[in-house]
Motif scaffolding. Structure first.
Motif, mmCIF file in Angstrom:
data_model
loop_
_atom_site.group_PDB
_atom_site.id
_atom_site.type_symbol
_atom_site.label_atom_id
_atom_site.label_comp_id
_atom_site.label_asym_id
_atom_site.label_seq_id
_atom_site.Cartn_x
_atom_site.Cartn_y
_atom_site.Cartn_z
ATOM 1 N N LYS A 100 31.896 -49.337 -2.681
ATOM 2 C CA LYS A 100 30.770 -49.983 -2.565
ATOM 3 C C LYS A 100 31.122 -51.090 -3.827
ATOM 4 O O LYS A 100 30.655 -51.146 -4.184
ATOM 5 N N SER A 101 32.249 -51.261 -3.928
ATOM 6 C CA SER A 101 32.497 -52.459 -5.189
ATOM 7 C C SER A 101 33.945 -52.955 -4.389
ATOM 8 O O SER A 101 35.111 -52.784 -4.121
ATOM 9 N N ALA A 102 33.742 -54.518 -4.888
ATOM 10 C CA ALA A 102 34.846 -55.926 -4.012
ATOM 11 C C ALA A 102 35.391 -55.427 -5.039
ATOM 12 O O ALA A 102 36.849 -55.486 -4.406
ATOM 13 N N GLU A 103 35.449 -55.198 -6.654
ATOM 14 C CA GLU A 103 36.105 -55.663 -7.766
ATOM 15 C C GLU A 103 37.435 -54.443 -7.442
ATOM 16 O O GLU A 103 38.736 -54.406 -7.064
ATOM 17 N N THR A 104 37.203 -53.596 -6.249
ATOM 18 C CA THR A 104 37.697 -52.511 -6.786
ATOM 19 C C THR A 104 38.679 -52.706 -5.435
ATOM 20 O O THR A 104 39.993 -52.056 -4.904
ATOM 21 N N VAL A 105 38.058 -52.851 -4.473
ATOM 22 C CA VAL A 105 38.786 -52.795 -3.207
ATOM 23 C C VAL A 105 40.294 -54.748 -3.231
ATOM 24 O O VAL A 105 41.012 -54.454 -3.095
ATOM 25 N N PHE A 106 39.307 -55.003 -3.972
ATOM 26 C CA PHE A 106 40.314 -56.156 -4.449
ATOM 27 C C PHE A 106 41.270 -55.884 -5.157
ATOM 28 O O PHE A 106 42.637 -56.455 -4.745
#
Lengths: 266, 336
Positions: A165-171
């Motif tokens: 649930k973290s866009a930063e992690t996905v990026f």
């Protein structure tokens, strides 16, 4: 019935969002286009290294098409994270909308987007003198293959997004994966110039499977042979292998996505 | 007769062991304007999420319009409208598109949907902005749009979680007026809010939850009656932070007035609860005069929901939040 209609409505939503944020298209097209227009010129002489009379632009087109799908697919997960964070997902869940359609609408829009971007890249490549030796059918098959790859690959970012649930992690993970996976594959170089250990990595790298199939469609050569006047045409065993690998990735990543999504919505 | 919302012994324990709801029971009748109040973290939002089929309960039972929240979730979703605490609109879509999409997800389509959206746009006063992207809307407009999207499919019951928090007074008044109108049309309204004056004016019945349990329920009038005392607000001159005058005044009141049932600090001085408060006023003035305590104001009022809330939860619902915010503001300004 409601599954298809709901998927369609949500597909339209994502399309509108994409068109109204052209920066997103710019970001994912920027790198492939730079590669296609500048990188191939820079490495023009590299073609000769791969084999007599090999044009590097022709060689690299399949890899660049794939790279585009690769980077677009990673925006899928962040979009879903946005919907979770903003509460839009919760809002949808209080309506009778088909749960799976929420995911399917997004995946469908990813595939459509990859198709459009691929067409743009292929048009540019055509201007640079790249045309599939296998003819128009080759074009269609390249587009179909990369769309299938994009679908399967977006499952990775979706699963990551749903899990963290973290866009930063996905990026972060996307950035971390891009270069090793891309450069240790046949996307931009042939295995003939790699050190032995990298050759092994490349042979098992799913990217290589997809690229080899698309390169065959463009050059008409069997894998390993790179000269630009082949007459083999479609090499079905390479193509089927690629579909096998894509299907396997798809089942794994989209299966995980569906599982994680069910957990989020229940 | 079963209510349109029926909750019995409802329990929700989260995965980490947090007991958000500890066995609450209540019901809401069809057509009611029902207030569901409580301090932050009392379990209000959890209860709403269970009733709107978004969250699974741990035990107990809950039904909406006779449908079980878990077995018949699909049927419930067709007849409820839900507005969450956060304003949720898709900022890339226009106001109209947001509403159309919600309608489509409710299986509406064609002319009927377009007409309904037009009608709602007029009601929430967004006709002019209908085709602008919601990202360009002001906070109040977004909130109105959010509310409108929950109404497209003509829900029977509306669940509203803090629908007016963070809005300017005009927008707030507009939303409350509209909710009143909806309720008059027969829509049941289930609302959590911090605005007690509006609750008092509009809610037919209310429940107060604290720490996952219902601590009071009834009509506003009944609950206020229960307090059984008027509140006398005393403005004290030279009220200092450390409360020198306050303490002195408190002592005077405690020693001389046995009819006083409770004394609490207020922003301007003290609030005293007593039966037939108005008769006490002259005596208080005299006593304070003798003790040399200067009064700047004195107001008697019959109990409000604020008092009810304070009595049952030991907290003030809103006033305290505002005061502490002011405090912080003052300090940061001083430091600079």
């Amino acid at each position: 019935m409601s599954f298809l209609l709901d998927s369609l409505h949500l597909f339209v939503r994502w399309m509108k969002k994409l068109v109204r944020n052209p920066i997103l298209i710019f970001f994912s097209l920027f790198q492939p286009v730079i590669f296609l227009v500048l990188f191939t010129q820079l490495f023009n002489k590299f073609g000769a290294l791969l084999g007599p009379g090999v044009s590097y632009t022709v060689f690299a087109t399949a890899g660049i098409v794939l790279q585009n799908a690769f980077s677009s697919a990673f925006q899928s997960g962040t979009a879903v994270v946005d919907d979770i964070r903003s509460g839009f997902l919760t809002k949808m869940l209080a309506t009778p909308v088909n749960r799976t359609a929420i995911l399917f609408g997004r995946i469908l829009s990813d595939a459509f987007r990859v198709v459009v971007q691929t067409v743009i890249i292929l048009v540019l490549a055509y201007a640079l003198g790249v045309f599939p030796e296998t003819g128009f059918l080759g074009y269609l098959l390249v587009i179909f293959t990369v769309a299938a790859f994009g679908l399967a690959w977006s499952g990775i970012s979706l699963a990551l997004g749903l899990k963290t649930k973290s866009a930063e992690t996905v990026f972060g993970i996307a950035g971390f994966l891009t270069f090793p996976l891309l450069f240790m594959s046949t996307a931009l170089v042939s295995t003939s110039v790699m050190p032995d250990w990298m050759k092994t990595v490349s042979n098992y790298n799913p990217i290589s499977f997809a690229v080899n199939a698309m390169r065959n469609m463009i050059t008409g050569c069997p894998p390993g042979q790179l000269s630009s006047n082949c007459t083999t045409g479609f090499d079905w065993s390479t193509i089927l292998q690629a579909y096998g690998v894509i299907a396997l990735i798809g089942v794994l990543t989209l299966g995980a996505t569906l599982y994680l999504f069910r957990k989020v919505v229940s | 007769m079963p209510g349109i919302v029926d909750v019995s012994q409802l329990v929700k324990t989260y995965g980490d062991g947090t007991k958000a709801v500890k066995g609450i029971s209540f019901n809401v009748s069809e057509g009611e304007f029902f207030g569901f109040l409580g301090p932050n973290g009392a379990g209000k939002s959890t209860t709403i999420k269970i009733l709107t089929t978004i969250l699974r309960k741990t035990s107990g039972s809950a039904s909406v319009a006779g449908f079980d929240v878990e077995k018949d979730a699909a049927k419930i979703r067709k007849i409820i409208g839900v507005q969450n605490q956060e304003t949720v609109v898709d900022e890339d879509l226009t106001g109209r598109e947001n509403m159309i999409l919600q309608g489509e997800l409710q299986q509406m389509h064609g002319q009927a949907l377009r007409d309904r959206v037009d009608e709602l746009l007029k009601i929430v006063d967004l006709v002019d902005a209908a085709d602008k992207r919601a990202g360009f809307y002001s906070g109040g407009m977004k909130k109105r749009l959010d509310l409108a999207t929950t109404l497209v499919h003509n829900p029977k019951i509306l669940f509203l979680d803090e629908p007016t928090t963070g809005l300017d007074p005009q927008s707030r008044a507009a939303i409350w007026a509209y909710l009143k109108q909806l309720n008059e049309q027969g829509i049941t309204i289930f609302i959590t809010t911090q605005y007690l004056e509006e609750v008092d004016r509009l809610c037919r019945r209310l429940a107060i939850v604290d720490l996952g349990e219902i601590v009071a329920q009834g009509t506003p009038a009944d609950l206020k009656q229960e307090i059984g005392a008027d509140s006398i607000s005393l403005g004290l001159e030279n009220t200092t932070m450390n409360g020198g005058t306050r303490e002195k005044a408190k002592q005077v009141l405690e020693n001389k007035f046995d009819r006083v049932s409770n004394i609490v600090n207020s922003d301007i001085g003290l609030t005293v609860y007593a039966k037939n408060g108005s008769f006490l006023v002259p005596e208080i003035v005299r006593a304070f005069d003798d003790a040399g305590i200067k009064l700047s104001s004195i107001t008697v009022s019959s109990p409000t929901l604020d008092d009810v809330f304070l009595k049952h939860t030991g907290k003030r619902i809103r006033v305290e939040e505002v005061t502490s915010a002011n405090y912080r503001g003052m300090f940061s300004r001083r430091r600079r």
